[in-house]
Design an enzyme around this catalytic site. Structure first.
Site, PDB file in Angstrom:
ATOM      1  NE  ARG A 174      -3.311   0.257   2.983  1.00 22.42           N
ATOM      2  CZ  ARG A 174      -4.512   0.716   2.865  1.00 22.42           C
ATOM      3  NH1 ARG A 174      -5.113   0.016   2.000  1.00 22.42           N
ATOM      4  NH2 ARG A 174      -4.918   1.891   3.014  1.00 22.42           N
ATOM      5  NE  ARG A 250      -4.119  -5.516  15.747  1.00 23.12           N
ATOM      6  CZ  ARG A 250      -3.645  -5.836  17.274  1.00 23.12           C
ATOM      7  NH1 ARG A 250      -3.893  -6.861  17.755  1.00 23.12           N
ATOM      8  NH2 ARG A 250      -2.701  -4.954  17.776  1.00 23.12           N
ATOM      9  NE  ARG A 280      -3.740   6.357  12.383  1.00 20.28           N
ATOM     10  CZ  ARG A 280      -4.298   6.207  11.149  1.00 20.28           C
ATOM     11  NH1 ARG A 280      -3.632   6.282   9.894  1.00 20.28           N
ATOM     12  NH2 ARG A 280      -5.163   5.458  11.044  1.00 20.28           N
ATOM     13  CE1 TYR A 349      -6.582  -1.166   5.400  1.00 20.71           C
ATOM     14  CE2 TYR A 349      -4.619  -2.716   5.368  1.00 20.71           C
ATOM     15  CZ  TYR A 349      -5.015  -1.282   5.677  1.00 20.71           C
ATOM     16  OH  TYR A 349      -4.303  -0.331   6.173  1.00 20.71           O
ATOM     17  CG  ASP A 351      -7.808   2.260   0.666  1.00 19.07           C
ATOM     18  OD1 ASP A 351      -7.873   2.229   1.839  1.00 19.07           O
ATOM     19  OD2 ASP A 351      -6.926   2.179  -0.254  1.00 19.07           O
TER      20      ASP A 351
HETATM   21  N1  UDP Z   1       3.030   1.348   8.207  1.00 15.51           N
HETATM   22  C1  UDP Z   1       4.333   1.503   9.117  1.00 15.51           C
HETATM   23  N2  UDP Z   1       4.446   2.614   9.439  1.00 15.51           N
HETATM   24  C2  UDP Z   1       4.068   3.836   9.076  1.00 15.51           C
HETATM   25  C3  UDP Z   1       2.762   3.870   8.276  1.00 15.51           C
HETATM   26  C4  UDP Z   1       2.559   2.261   7.877  1.00 15.51           C
HETATM   27  O1  UDP Z   1       4.946   0.489   8.983  1.00 15.51           O
HETATM   28  O2  UDP Z   1       4.529   4.924   9.680  1.00 15.51           O
HETATM   29  C5  UDP Z   1       2.502  -0.157   7.836  1.00 15.51           C
HETATM   30  C6  UDP Z   1       1.751  -0.566   8.834  1.00 15.51           C
HETATM   31  O3  UDP Z   1       1.921  -2.120   8.917  1.00 15.51           O
HETATM   32  C7  UDP Z   1       0.367  -0.353   8.111  1.00 15.51           C
HETATM   33  C8  UDP Z   1       0.575  -0.319   6.579  1.00 15.51           C
HETATM   34  O4  UDP Z   1       1.945   0.314   6.412  1.00 15.51           O
HETATM   35  O5  UDP Z   1      -0.584  -1.164   8.627  1.00 15.51           O
HETATM   36  C9  UDP Z   1      -0.236   0.351   5.874  1.00 15.51           C
HETATM   37  O6  UDP Z   1      -0.317   1.785   6.084  1.00 15.51           O
HETATM   38  P1  UDP Z   1      -1.634   2.834   5.943  1.00 15.51           P
HETATM   39  O7  UDP Z   1      -0.996   4.014   5.936  1.00 15.51           O
HETATM   40  O8  UDP Z   1      -2.216   2.369   4.507  1.00 15.51           O
HETATM   41  O9  UDP Z   1      -2.499   2.113   6.862  1.00 15.51           O
HETATM   42  P2  UDP Z   1      -4.065   2.650   7.310  1.00 15.51           P
HETATM   43  O10 UDP Z   1      -4.060   4.123   7.085  1.00 15.51           O
HETATM   44  O11 UDP Z   1      -5.100   1.976   6.275  1.00 15.51           O
HETATM   45  O12 UDP Z   1      -4.119   2.138   8.596  1.00 15.51           O
END
Ligand code: UDP
Length: 384
Positions: A174, A250, A280, A349, A351
């Site tokens: 992704r 999750r 985050r 999963y 979008d």
């Molecule tokens: N990920 C990570 N570090 C980051 C951001 C994302 O390791 O700083 C990994 C993490 O495993 C996450 C995946 O990349 O589940 C996909 O990130 P995305 O931002 O697409 O996740 P979402 O916003 O869908 O939670």
């Protein structure tokens, strides 16, 4: 036109889009949701104290390459251009995401140009991995161990609760790696935020004389049999009362806090280290940069295994879940009068743009089957 009675279980994107399409074709649609609001997990609500539009179930940024989907959402809401720019804090320093030339130069203390950075990263990467299957292999192959350890390993452990060597490579796919200074998190052509939030957009989709919405009530499988056809966007295993077990998800906990001013100067700040318990912090006023608010509403986001009373967010889809998913899909295929749709109904999963694309396709496929007198599909997209 026969005008069937149709039930949408769930007033999220799938139920709203399918319901609208079929109501426009002359069917009578009832949308029932257990929650007190429409919009599912996209729900937004303006905070009474600060006036900030809050993404109640976590941040949603609309992005797509699909021109029809983009036209569709713009029919129901005014979209304002928005670029998702994510930062991450690691080792007391702030870096740019997704990994781009700025991140690489910041991290290694260099001033490399694109070709130099590409060669430098290629030299770090494990080129013996030619078909990466796991998240970890994908990371080691494309960014090498240093960037992997700093930016992905800890975050991914926190997000998914297991080692990245147990997770599929598709999760990391992704995220791009860029050898330029483009820090737009998404590479899609169209990106924006609905001016008045997602709930207003979804309420507008549902605003049709052929649609009745009932909120704050659960609908049982027995009750659902009263409609000619049911589109079920709840959890697939929930339709069967979890009788062969629960599919793994999750869930997220949001620790909400407020701040008088600008807390972090950006909408999304990730925390890469396992030592920081949250993944985050999101500062919601920055998702609406065209508005101005003194006060601020923030969420610290924690990920954990989803229990029976929690809200499911991310389907896990590891080996155990895949096996159980196969069993539920088999049970579902034996059902009549119901179609399983959306993120929860197909345990994927998804979008938002993909959800809308699939919902439009599902509504059209259902209408085509109905017109021919065929049995409508139980799944429009195979979950396994
Ligand atoms: N990920 C990570 N570090 C980051 C951001 C994302 O390791 O700083 C990994 C993490 O495993 C996450 C995946 O990349 O589940 C996909 O990130 P995305 O931002 O697409 O996740 P979402 O916003 O869908 O939670």
């Amino acid at each position: 036109m026969s005008g069937k009675t149709l039930l949408m279980v769930g007033a999220g994107l799938s139920g709203a889009v399918i319901g609208r399409h079929l109501a426009e074709l002359g069917h009578r649609v009832t949308v029932i949701d257990a929650r007190a609001h429409v919009g599912g997990n996209c729900h937004t609500e303006r905070d009474g104290d600060t006036g900030v539009m809050v993404h109640i179930y976590g941040p949603h940024i609309f992005h797509t390459d699909d021109a029809e989907v983009w036209a569709y959402v713009n029919r129901f809401a005014r979209f304002i251009a928005y670029k998702n720019r994510v930062k991450t804090t690691v080792g007391g320093k702030v870096y740019s995401l997704p990994i781009n030339l700025h991140t690489i130069n910041q991290f290694f203390g260099t001033a490399m140009r694109p070709d130099e950075a590409r060669a430098f990263i290629e030299a770090q990467a494990d080129t013996t991995i030619d078909d990466p299957q796991t998240f970890e292999d994908q990371a080691l192959r494309f960014v090498g161990p240093d960037l992997y350890e700093a930016f992905f390993k800890g975050y991914t452990w926190k997000q998914w609760g297991c080692s990245p060597n147990k997770l599929p490579a598709s999760i990391l796919k992704r995220l791009p790696v860029r050898f330029n200074y483009d820090d737009n998190y998404f590479a899609h052509r169209f990106q924006g935020m609905p001016e008045n939030g997602y709930t207003a957009m979804i309420a507008a989709i549902l605003d049709h004389p052929g649609i009745t919405v009932e909120l704050g009530r659960k609908v049982s499988r027995a009750e659902a049999a009263a409609w000619d056809h049911v589109f079920y966007s709840g959890p697939l295993d929930g339709w069967f009362d979890y009788d062969i077990g629960r599919l793994g998800y999750r869930t997220l906990d949001f620790e909400r806090f407020t701040y008088a001013g600008d807390y972090q100067g950006t909408a999304v700040m990730n925390y890469g280290e396992v030592g920081v318990p949250y993944t985050r912090i999101t500062e919601h006023k920055h998702f609406s940069p065209w508005e101005s608010h003194e006060g601020s509403v923030l969420y610290r986001e924690f990920s954990r295994a989803c229990g029976p009373d929690d809200i499911p967010y991310y389907p896990i889809r590891l080996v155990d879940e895949r096996e159980m998913l196969g069993d539920y899909v088999e049970k579902a295929r034996a059902e009549r009068g119901v179609s399983f749709v959306g993120r929860l109904g197909t345990y994927r999963y998804l979008d938002m743009d993909v959800t809308i694309r699939e919902a439009l396709d599902a509504a059209r496929a259902w209408a085509a089957a109905e017109a021919k007198g065929d049995e409508p599909p139980v799944f429009f997209v195979a979950p396994v």
